[in-house]
Design an enzyme around this catalytic site. Structure first.
Site, PDB file in Angstrom:
ATOM      1  N   CYS A  84       0.870  -1.181   0.000  1.00  0.00           N
ATOM      2  CA  CYS A  84       0.000   0.000   0.000  1.00  0.00           C
ATOM      3  C   CYS A  84       0.909   1.234   0.000  1.00  0.00           C
ATOM      4  O   CYS A  84       2.024   1.168  -0.541  1.00  0.00           O
ATOM      5  CB  CYS A  84      -0.964  -0.015   1.187  1.00  0.00           C
ATOM      6  N   LEU A  85       0.473   2.315   0.595  1.00  0.00           N
ATOM      7  CA  LEU A  85       1.290   3.535   0.585  1.00  0.00           C
ATOM      8  C   LEU A  85       2.445   3.448   1.575  1.00  0.00           C
ATOM      9  O   LEU A  85       3.595   3.723   1.232  1.00  0.00           O
ATOM     10  CB  LEU A  85       0.427   4.760   0.900  1.00  0.00           C
TER      11      LEU A  85
END
Length: 225
Positions: A84-85
């Site tokens: 993800c981020l």
């Protein structure tokens, strides 16, 4: 003494196994090169479109219905590399996947932030011009039978549908019009296609059939009779 050594070895093996569940960017990139790896981005579509790892599939973990619907098309027996981020969402998603039968799920520590900090490139990020509504209307009116495929390379069920679409287009000699769900939002809104994959059949310029989600070859055949 031997028993203590055996216990220590077993503990180290268990810890090593857990350590491999979350790896830094360099190790993640190396692992991605293995055959049959499934690469999963659990960020939002908006985040994904700013740049993503090459060949990644996308399933927004914050939208549970979307997440569960898309990951069901992944092969539980094959490794899933997930990110993800910054690592929070992928950790939660990976935990759920491990608890629900996915045999090997590997997270990237630090996510896209760590990837970029390591000087590694992202794919995408520039969507280009949209498919204009006038051009779309011209495309679907130019042909007796036209199949509109609203999909995206990052959509797991869309990838599953690729050989089916290819076969029905060849079999029925359809004209295929692709709408990119990642950027062609004006066209999607105009035809009220809410999510990929969505398939719409036009006959002589008029919509005669549509379905959202996975479609069988027989369903396509029935619609075109």
């Amino acid at each position: 003494m031997k028993k203590m050594l055996l216990t220590a070895c077993l503990l180290m093996a268990v810890l090593a196994g857990f350590a491999q569940d979350a790896v830094p960017a360099d190790a993640f990139e190396k692992g991605m090169q293995q055959p049959e790896i499934q690469l999963l981005d659990v960020r939002t579509a908006k985040e994904f479109n700013t740049g993503h790892l090459q060949d990644a599939l996308q399933a927004d973990f914050t939208k549970k219905s979307e997440f569960f619907d898309r990951i069901k098309y992944l092969d539980k027996s094959k490794p899933v590399y997930i990110y993800c981020l910054s690592g929070g969402r992928s950790t939660a998603a990976a935990k759920w996947m491990r608890e629900n039968g996915y045999s090997k799920v590997v997270e990237m520590e630090g996510g896209v932030i760590a990837w970029k900090q390591a000087g590694k490139a992202l794919a995408g990020g520039t969507t280009g011009p949209q498919f204009s509504i006038p051009d779309f209307e011209k495309a679907v009116s130019n042909g007796k039978w036209v199949l509109v495929d609203v999909g995206a390379a990052w959509c797991p069920p869309c990838r599953k549908m690729e050989p089916v679409v290819k076969q029905i287009v060849k079999e029925k000699q359809l004209k295929l019009v692709n709408v990119d769900a990642g950027k062609d939002t004006d066209v999607m809104n105009s035809i009220q296609a809410k999510a990929p994959p969505t398939f719409v059949l036009y006959k002589d310029g008029k919509e005669v059939w549509r379905k959202e989600g996975v479609v069988t070859l027989e369903e396509f055949r029935s619609a075109i009779r």
